[in-house]
Design a protein around this motif. Structure first.
Motif, PDB file in Angstrom:
ATOM      1  N   GLY A  82      11.119  14.648  -5.909  1.00 10.33           N
ATOM      2  CA  GLY A  82      10.459  14.898  -7.504  1.00 10.33           C
ATOM      3  C   GLY A  82       9.258  13.741  -7.642  1.00 10.33           C
ATOM      4  N   SER A  83       9.210  13.040  -8.709  1.00  9.06           N
ATOM      5  CA  SER A  83       8.198  12.141  -8.560  1.00  9.06           C
ATOM      6  C   SER A  83       8.233  10.937  -7.737  1.00  9.06           C
ATOM      7  CB  SER A  83       8.195  11.416 -10.084  1.00  9.06           C
ATOM      8  OG  SER A  83       7.327  10.631 -10.386  1.00  9.06           O
ATOM      9  N   VAL A  84       7.227  10.793  -7.151  1.00  8.92           N
ATOM     10  CA  VAL A  84       7.034   9.780  -5.961  1.00  8.92           C
ATOM     11  C   VAL A  84       5.991   8.690  -6.471  1.00  8.92           C
ATOM     12  CG1 VAL A  84       7.564  11.596  -4.280  1.00  8.92           C
ATOM     13  CG2 VAL A  84       5.236  10.913  -4.765  1.00  8.92           C
ATOM     14  N   ILE A  85       6.128   7.512  -5.660  1.00  9.70           N
ATOM     15  CA  ILE A  85       5.294   6.668  -5.613  1.00  9.70           C
ATOM     16  C   ILE A  85       4.337   6.654  -4.265  1.00  9.70           C
ATOM     17  CG2 ILE A  85       4.768   3.742  -5.259  1.00  9.70           C
ATOM     18  CD1 ILE A  85       7.654   3.619  -6.749  1.00  9.70           C
ATOM     19  N   LEU A  86       3.058   6.866  -4.645  1.00 11.59           N
ATOM     20  CA  LEU A  86       2.247   6.838  -3.343  1.00 11.59           C
ATOM     21  C   LEU A  86       1.582   5.669  -2.965  1.00 11.59           C
ATOM     22  CD1 LEU A  86       0.332  10.160  -4.322  1.00 11.59           C
ATOM     23  CD2 LEU A  86       2.177   9.735  -2.718  1.00 11.59           C
ATOM     24  N   VAL A  87       1.461   5.291  -1.652  1.00  7.37           N
ATOM     25  CA  VAL A  87       0.709   3.961  -1.202  1.00  7.37           C
ATOM     26  C   VAL A  87      -0.349   4.400  -0.069  1.00  7.37           C
ATOM     27  CG1 VAL A  87       1.030   1.609   0.023  1.00  7.37           C
ATOM     28  CG2 VAL A  87       2.924   2.695  -1.660  1.00  7.37           C
ATOM     29  N   GLU A 105       1.974  14.819 -12.646  1.00  2.00           N
ATOM     30  CA  GLU A 105       3.385  14.998 -13.102  1.00  2.00           C
ATOM     31  C   GLU A 105       4.375  14.524 -11.886  1.00  2.00           C
ATOM     32  OE1 GLU A 105       2.616  18.472 -10.919  1.00  2.00           O
ATOM     33  OE2 GLU A 105       1.439  17.548 -12.545  1.00  2.00           O
ATOM     34  N   GLY A 106       3.768  14.719 -10.653  1.00  2.00           N
ATOM     35  CA  GLY A 106       4.267  14.153  -9.499  1.00  2.00           C
ATOM     36  C   GLY A 106       4.417  12.808  -9.048  1.00  2.00           C
ATOM     37  N   VAL A 107       3.771  12.022  -9.717  1.00  2.00           N
ATOM     38  CA  VAL A 107       3.237  10.715  -9.209  1.00  2.00           C
ATOM     39  C   VAL A 107       3.665   9.783 -10.330  1.00  2.00           C
ATOM     40  CG1 VAL A 107       1.675   9.027  -8.401  1.00  2.00           C
ATOM     41  CG2 VAL A 107       1.366  11.779  -7.935  1.00  2.00           C
ATOM     42  N   ARG A 108       4.590   8.809  -9.859  1.00  2.00           N
ATOM     43  CA  ARG A 108       5.251   7.984 -10.771  1.00  2.00           C
ATOM     44  C   ARG A 108       4.386   6.788 -10.830  1.00  2.00           C
ATOM     45  NH1 ARG A 108      10.673   4.308  -9.440  1.00  2.00           N
ATOM     46  NH2 ARG A 108      10.247   2.771 -10.886  1.00  2.00           N
ATOM     47  N   ALA A 109       3.830   6.419  -9.789  1.00  2.00           N
ATOM     48  CA  ALA A 109       2.843   4.962  -9.598  1.00  2.00           C
ATOM     49  C   ALA A 109       2.144   5.150  -8.480  1.00  2.00           C
ATOM     50  CB  ALA A 109       3.722   3.799  -9.769  1.00  2.00           C
ATOM     51  N   MET A 110       1.088   4.059  -8.190  1.00  2.00           N
ATOM     52  CA  MET A 110       0.598   4.119  -6.752  1.00  2.00           C
ATOM     53  C   MET A 110       0.248   2.695  -6.443  1.00  2.00           C
ATOM     54  SD  MET A 110      -2.434   7.184  -7.047  1.00  2.00           S
ATOM     55  CE  MET A 110      -3.147   6.751  -8.548  1.00  2.00           C
ATOM     56  N   VAL A 111       0.134   2.577  -5.162  1.00  2.00           N
ATOM     57  CA  VAL A 111      -0.411   1.188  -4.752  1.00  2.00           C
ATOM     58  C   VAL A 111      -1.554   1.495  -3.772  1.00  2.00           C
ATOM     59  CG1 VAL A 111       0.059  -0.875  -3.229  1.00  2.00           C
ATOM     60  CG2 VAL A 111       1.728  -0.022  -4.870  1.00  2.00           C
ATOM     61  N   LEU A 112      -2.658   0.867  -3.834  1.00  2.00           N
ATOM     62  CA  LEU A 112      -3.979   1.270  -3.160  1.00  2.00           C
ATOM     63  C   LEU A 112      -4.283   0.030  -2.499  1.00  2.00           C
ATOM     64  CD1 LEU A 112      -5.933   3.277  -5.833  1.00  2.00           C
ATOM     65  CD2 LEU A 112      -4.473   4.102  -4.071  1.00  2.00           C
ATOM     66  N   THR A 113      -4.736   0.073  -1.348  1.00  2.00           N
ATOM     67  CA  THR A 113      -5.029  -0.880  -0.580  1.00  2.00           C
ATOM     68  C   THR A 113      -6.344  -0.838   0.356  1.00  2.00           C
ATOM     69  OG1 THR A 113      -4.206  -2.960   1.245  1.00  2.00           O
ATOM     70  CG2 THR A 113      -3.188  -0.330   1.336  1.00  2.00           C
ATOM     71  N   GLY A 114      -7.338  -1.283   0.153  1.00  2.00           N
ATOM     72  CA  GLY A 114      -8.624  -0.906   1.094  1.00  2.00           C
ATOM     73  C   GLY A 114      -9.013   0.536   0.710  1.00  2.00           C
TER      74      GLY A 114
END
Length: 284
Positions: A82-87, A105-114
């Motif tokens: 379902g809704s995912v966290i993308l890193v 709608e499919g992304v709950r949150a994100m973490v970006l690094t570089g």
């Protein structure tokens, strides 16, 4: 730790743990193993999934960032998430951003690094001195604050790709497509919380890139890691894991606050976004 890769329906990936689905996306010259150092610190708090992006399997005409987004969509659909966290690290962050813009709608949150997506110091349109092993080793080492992180195994892998004409061409096409896909004017559309974990000594996507992401993303937090380059999850895995777990708790709080705002019919999200424009110290 070593990863156990699964092969299903044309997808190669690793997974560990239980809980919220967190998809880790590697960069242009990497693979799932780039995230192996942080798995021990994450698998007890979430369901970590690391797909192998088909950087060197796509047909030449499809060697671009949008095709990676299409691949990710297919993988998530196949797994039934379902809704995912993308890193995402480097190009992986770019893929995460494009995916979130297309499928919010499919992304709950994100973490970006570089992450790429704004500006970065790229290889340009050619690969000079690709047959010079020492030169390739020096360039690979610049990815990190500590050049020792660029192991012989890593350098050998990069050297092999650069000296395969077809793979090198795919690499260049993918890199150029990333430059074309500048997202500076689109980031305002992303309403989900975004954590930024950045190496203070990153020379590929320097700290000013992190600051620009932080400024343009509506709901973001920024943390720096000292003595760290372009791949914090490889160079500072313990610190990265601590920050990531704290971001997970923040994501939960944002969701709870949103539910409460809806419950009382209170339009408070704009104030919440303004309040969250803070830069955290490395251990905040």
């Amino acid at each position: 730790m070593s990863l156990t890769l699964k092969n299903e329906n044309g997808y190669t990936y690793a997974e560990e743990g239980h809980g919220a689905v967190v998809i880790l996306l590697h960069g242009l010259m990497g693979g799932p193993e780039n995230f192996a150092p942080v798995i021990p610190g994450l698998r007890h708090v979430c369901h970590v999934v690391i797909p192998c992006l088909p950087l060197f399997e796509l047909p030449l005409r499809k060697a671009n960032v949008k095709e990676l987004v299409h691949f990710l969509r297919g993988f998530i659909a196949y797994k039934g998430y379902g809704s995912v966290i993308l890193v995402g690290n480097s190009l992986g962050g770019h893929v995460a951003l494009l995916y979130a813009l297309k499928h919010p709608e499919g992304v709950r949150a994100m973490v970006l690094t570089g992450s790429s997506g704004l500006t970065e110091n790229t290889m340009g349109t050619t690969i000079p001195r690709r047959k010079d092993y020492d030169y390739v080793r020096e360039k690979a080492a610049l990815t990190f604050y500590d050049p020792a992180v660029a192991t012989k195994e890593l350098v050998d892998s990069v050297f092999a790709v650069l000296n395969d004409n077809i793979q090198a061409l795919r690499l260049l096409r993918m890199a150029k497509s990333a430059v074309r896909e500048n997202l500076g004017h689109d980031l305002y559309r992303l309403s989900m919380p975004v954590g930024l974990i950045w190496g203070r000594d990153d020379i590929v996507t320097p700290p000013e890139v992190a600051e620009e992401f932080h400024q343009k993303l509506p709901l973001s937090r920024l943390s720096y890691l000292d003595h760290c380059g372009h791949a914090p999850m490889m160079e500072k895995p313990e610190e990265f894991s601590v920050l990531f777990r704290r971001y997970l708790r923040w994501f939960d709080q944002v969701r709870e606050d949103a539910y409460e705002a809806v419950a009382v019919n209170a339009p408070g999200l704009s104030r919440l976004q303004a309040d969250e424009k803070t830069t955290l110290p490395a251990w905040a």
